[in-house]
Design a protein around this motif. Structure first.
Motif, PDB file in Angstrom:
ATOM      1  N   PHE A   1       0.790  -1.227   0.000  1.00  0.00           N
ATOM      2  CA  PHE A   1       0.000   0.000   0.000  1.00  0.00           C
ATOM      3  C   PHE A   1       0.821   1.275   0.000  1.00  0.00           C
ATOM      4  O   PHE A   1       0.301   2.353   0.269  1.00  0.00           O
ATOM      5  CB  PHE A   1      -0.989  -0.011   1.170  1.00  0.00           C
ATOM      6  CG  PHE A   1      -2.168  -0.879   0.882  1.00  0.00           C
ATOM      7  CD1 PHE A   1      -2.686  -0.956  -0.394  1.00  0.00           C
ATOM      8  CD2 PHE A   1      -2.753  -1.638   1.874  1.00  0.00           C
ATOM      9  CE1 PHE A   1      -3.759  -1.764  -0.679  1.00  0.00           C
ATOM     10  CE2 PHE A   1      -3.827  -2.446   1.604  1.00  0.00           C
ATOM     11  CZ  PHE A   1      -4.337  -2.508   0.319  1.00  0.00           C
TER      12      PHE A   1
ATOM     13  N   GLY B   1      -0.640   7.067   6.439  1.00  0.00           N
ATOM     14  CA  GLY B   1      -0.674   5.735   5.830  1.00  0.00           C
ATOM     15  C   GLY B   1       0.715   5.232   5.502  1.00  0.00           C
ATOM     16  O   GLY B   1       1.018   4.043   5.685  1.00  0.00           O
TER      17      GLY B   1
ATOM     18  N   TYR C   1      -7.198   0.777  -0.052  1.00  0.00           N
ATOM     19  CA  TYR C   1      -6.952   0.194   1.265  1.00  0.00           C
ATOM     20  C   TYR C   1      -8.014  -0.828   1.669  1.00  0.00           C
ATOM     21  O   TYR C   1      -7.818  -1.584   2.622  1.00  0.00           O
ATOM     22  CB  TYR C   1      -6.888   1.292   2.326  1.00  0.00           C
ATOM     23  CG  TYR C   1      -5.701   2.201   2.180  1.00  0.00           C
ATOM     24  CD1 TYR C   1      -4.410   1.697   2.134  1.00  0.00           C
ATOM     25  CD2 TYR C   1      -5.871   3.586   2.085  1.00  0.00           C
ATOM     26  CE1 TYR C   1      -3.322   2.538   1.990  1.00  0.00           C
ATOM     27  CE2 TYR C   1      -4.787   4.428   1.957  1.00  0.00           C
ATOM     28  CZ  TYR C   1      -3.511   3.901   1.916  1.00  0.00           C
ATOM     29  OH  TYR C   1      -2.435   4.726   1.782  1.00  0.00           O
TER      30      TYR C   1
ATOM     31  N   LEU D   1      -6.996  -4.398   2.353  1.00  0.00           N
ATOM     32  CA  LEU D   1      -6.456  -4.875   3.627  1.00  0.00           C
ATOM     33  C   LEU D   1      -7.457  -5.728   4.388  1.00  0.00           C
ATOM     34  O   LEU D   1      -7.092  -6.699   5.055  1.00  0.00           O
ATOM     35  CB  LEU D   1      -6.044  -3.684   4.497  1.00  0.00           C
ATOM     36  CG  LEU D   1      -4.610  -3.193   4.366  1.00  0.00           C
ATOM     37  CD1 LEU D   1      -4.385  -1.993   5.258  1.00  0.00           C
ATOM     38  CD2 LEU D   1      -3.633  -4.298   4.718  1.00  0.00           C
TER      39      LEU D   1
ATOM     40  N   VAL E   1      -2.660   2.382   8.310  1.00  0.00           N
ATOM     41  CA  VAL E   1      -2.927   2.370   6.870  1.00  0.00           C
ATOM     42  C   VAL E   1      -4.427   2.405   6.591  1.00  0.00           C
ATOM     43  O   VAL E   1      -4.917   3.221   5.804  1.00  0.00           O
ATOM     44  CB  VAL E   1      -2.280   1.135   6.218  1.00  0.00           C
ATOM     45  CG1 VAL E   1      -2.749   0.990   4.780  1.00  0.00           C
ATOM     46  CG2 VAL E   1      -0.765   1.241   6.248  1.00  0.00           C
ATOM     47  N   LEU E   2      -5.160   1.518   7.258  1.00  0.00           N
ATOM     48  CA  LEU E   2      -6.597   1.426   7.004  1.00  0.00           C
ATOM     49  C   LEU E   2      -7.327   2.659   7.523  1.00  0.00           C
ATOM     50  O   LEU E   2      -8.198   3.210   6.847  1.00  0.00           O
ATOM     51  CB  LEU E   2      -7.154   0.164   7.670  1.00  0.00           C
ATOM     52  CG  LEU E   2      -8.612  -0.190   7.363  1.00  0.00           C
ATOM     53  CD1 LEU E   2      -8.796  -0.390   5.869  1.00  0.00           C
ATOM     54  CD2 LEU E   2      -9.022  -1.458   8.107  1.00  0.00           C
TER      55      LEU E   2
ATOM     56  N   GLY F   1      -6.587   5.693   5.301  1.00  0.00           N
ATOM     57  CA  GLY F   1      -7.195   5.523   3.986  1.00  0.00           C
ATOM     58  C   GLY F   1      -8.687   5.744   3.997  1.00  0.00           C
ATOM     59  O   GLY F   1      -9.239   6.458   3.151  1.00  0.00           O
TER      60      GLY F   1
END
Length: 275
Positions: A96, A125, A234, A237, A263-264, A267
């Motif tokens: 990602f 992220g 994302y 994931l 990250v999630l 995003g």
């Protein structure tokens, strides 16, 4: 935008399913990543060919279409190489780096809108990706391949937005599958394993998940700017973590969970922003 978000959610669930099948092929059945990548494009081409408009074929004379297909071929090959040795969720978290790169390239090269808050979320992220990859702290070569795959894929996402005006989603999808399959044929055809029912089924699932996922991705990219859609990648994931646990019994460690959350979270928050 709602339709684009829905399309992205379905697409980003299908792509990890195809990659899960590819991981089974390379891990459990010792298939080559080159075979997995080539078969995915070759079978995808055959699947979409009956639905391909005639306007797709003149596009094959455009060098930009070939450049975009090369980016996709590189991304698929490197992610399959990473999946040989790394858990599904870890690979996708490192992968990602792609949406972050796509966001930056779209803002710089395509002059698409980029806000300060959305940029901060993208950097958050990226911090999550670093938590997973942990460069210099025992990071494995497999995660390096995942990062490289993400760089190729992020460039492909921006190129898809750049060239979205050249043809319909079906036309563009055919060109990327046909060109990537053609380029990988000399190497991939030499790596064909003995086709048992299990290998044949997984090969078909790998191609179908990737083809449908990327087709829906192209449809979504005709309906909204890539700076808004890039964070929705994302969504993969969620599917990758679930499939990794259900199929491979792989659960991320504490650092990876922290990276996944960053990250999630960044995003999805970016996707919910109105600007």
């Amino acid at each position: 935008m709602f339709q684009a978000v829905l399309l992205m959610f379905v697409a980003m669930s299908l792509i990890p399913t195809g990659d899960m099948a590819g991981k089974l092929l390379t891990g459990s059945y010792n298939a080559s990543p080159l075979f997995v990548a080539w078969s995915r494009f070759a079978l995808g081409t055959l699947m979409i060919l009956p639905f391909t408009p005639r306007t797709a074929f003149p596009l094959l004379l455009n060098w930009r279409i070939w450049f975009r297909a090369l980016l996709l071929a590189g991304g698929i090959f490197f992610i399959q190489t990473a999946l040989q040795t790394e858990p599904l969720a870890n690979v996708f978290a490192a992968f990602f780096i792609g949406p972050i790169l796509s966001y930056a390239l779209s803002a710089i090269l395509l002059r698409e809108p980029a806000t300060l808050l959305r940029s901060v979320l993208m950097l958050t992220g990226f911090a999550g990706v670093l938590f997973v990859v942990r460069p210099g702290f025992g990071a494995s070569p497999g995660l390096g391949f995942a990062v490289l795959a993400g760089c190729f894929y992020g460039s492909f996402l921006t190129a898809s937005r750049w060239l979205s005006h050249l043809g319909s989603a079906r036309a563009l999808s055919f060109t990327q599958l046909f060109i990537a399959g053609l380029i990988l044929t000399p190497a991939g055809i030499l790596q064909i394993p003995t086709l048992t029912p299990a290998i044949a089924s997984l090969t078909l699932l790998s191609a179908l998940g990737s083809m449908l996922g990327n087709l829906l991705l192209l449809v979504a990219y005709t309906r909204a700017p890539s700076t808004k859609l890039a964070p929705l990648v994302y969504f993969q994931l969620i599917a990758a973590t679930g499939l990794g646990w259900a199929v491979f019994n792989d659960l991320p460690d504490a650092y990876t969970w922290a990276g996944l959350a960053l990250v999630l979270g960044s995003g999805l928050t970016s996707a919910l922003l109105r600007r």
